[in-house]
Design an enzyme around this catalytic site. Structure first.
Site: not given
Ligand code: SAH
Ligand code: SF4
Length: 366
Positions: A101, A122, A129, A133, A136, A176-177, A208, A231-233, A350
């Protein structure tokens, strides 16, 4: 039953993956003059032509040769969801049936009717992936495969035909990463930035990463000044390891030095993405290490209230809690933005659209 010759045929490879030098080599192998490479690039990337037989200034024999060996856009758009805010999310099917997507965030239209801002896409870089995480949707179904260079680029051309406008800002924040698919990413970036290609400036491209240290080291060597978002979180290992398994492989003491190197080398500020998840990382005590890190890296912080994913237990904090968290950072003079996910009504986080489809397919098949 023996498959027919047609069924045995492999999908053609896409010409989109070829850069200028590779097209020059291809022309020589096809017995064509070198200047045909520039003409072909013009048809593909300037005219956005997706049929070889419409490339009228190429000799018919060359068009036939190309047609026999190559595909152009290696995917098909199978679903488009439009949100009230103007965001379009679309699902593409690859030649092997896999789905990814992408989300188009339109340019704002000013009061006088003129376009202001840029059309942002995007982009996804992988099917699924591997990093899992815990918040996600993309990680939920695991990893299937890398996207090819042409599949990454194909999303851009598909987006343009949906919105009938040029995409001029790219964020690799889809499924994906991206740094785990480094070679295909780099080839795509080169074609995106090439003046004969999409000609999008490096400052309008953001990659990212969840903290793929090895990939970041390679990206540091990449000459063009693209932007980096992390993506620190969580600003401590304790929080990050709880929600992001990648932190066990590359904890903060390995991640932060590479970010420092990036800060020294790049003229752009790094963005620290921070999803606010209720009772995980949204307490005000979590602001202190975040402020420290943002200061050290001279980074900005993008706060994203968690977008609920079906099947996951996490909750989105209240607006008041998100506001209080942001205020602490502002008080410490950190540059902060709050991203209320545009298009939350169309599953904008995502991986959610594909997850919904996959789950529906699963229940049909079972
Ligand atoms: N893998 C890479 C790029 C894809 S994710 C990464 O993790 O950075 C893109 C962004 O969407 C990341 O910052 C991710 O943490 C965020 N994301 C994933 N799931 C989410 C959710 N449920 N709510 C808000 N942001 C989310
Ligand atoms: Fe993969 Fe990024 Fe989602 Fe983590 S946040 S599972 S690295 S796509």
């Amino acid at each position: 039953m023996t498959p027919s010759p047609c069924e045995q045929m492999q999908p053609k490879s896409s010409i989109l993956a070829y850069n200028y030098d590779e097209l020059l080599e291809l022309m020589s192998s096809l017995g064509q003059k070198p200047f045909r490479a520039a003409q072909l690039m013009d048809w593909l990337w300037k005219q956005r032509c997706d049929k070889f037989d419409q490339m009228t200034n190429l000799p018919p024999k060359m068009r036939e040769q190309l047609e026999q060996r190559f595909d152009i856009i290696p995917l098909e758009v199978v679903e488009v969801n439009r949100s009230l805010g103007g965001t379009n999310k679309f699902l593409s099917q690859m030649r092997d049936g896999q789905l990814v997507e992408s989300v188009i965030i339109p340019a704002a239209v000013a009061q006088n009717g003129e376009r202001s801002g840029r059309v942002t896409l995007c982009v996804s870089s992988q099917v699924g992936c591997a990093f899992g995480c815990r918040f996600c949707a993309s990680g939920l179904l695991g990893f299937t495969r890398n996207l090819s260079t042409a599949e990454i680029l194909g999303q851009i051309l598909a987006a343009e035909s949906i919105v009938k406008a040029r995409v001029d800002n790219l964020v690799f924040m889809g499924m994906g990463e991206p740094l785990a698919n480094y070679d295909n990413l780099e080839q795509a970036l080169n074609l995106i930035m090439d003046h004969r290609g999409l000609n999008i400036g490096a400052r309008h491209i953001t990659v990212s990463t969840s903290g793929h240290v090895e990939g970041m080291k390679r990206l540091l060597q990449f000459e063009k000044p693209i932007r980096l978002a992390i993506s620190l979180h969580g600003a401590t290992d304790e929080v990050r390891s709880q929600i992001m398994p990648i932190n066990n492989k590359w904890p903060l003491d390995q991640l932060v030095p590479v970010l420092r190197d990036w800060t020294e080398k790049s003229k752009h500020m790094i963005t620290l993405e921070y999803i606010l998840i209720s009772e995980v990382n949204d307490g005000l005590e979590h602001t202190r290490p975040l402020i420290q890190l943002a200061r050290e890296l001279r980074a900005k912080v993008n706060l994203i209230p968690y977008n609920i994913v079906d099947g996951l237990e996490w909750c989105r904090p209240s607006e008041a809690q998100c506001g209080a968290f942001a205020q602490e950072l502002i008080n410490a003079r950190i540059a902060v933005t709050m991203r209320y996910e545009k298009g939350a009504d169309i599953d904008a986080a995502c991986g959610q659209l594909r997850l919904r489809r996959k789950t529906a397919e699963g229940s049909c098949n079972s």
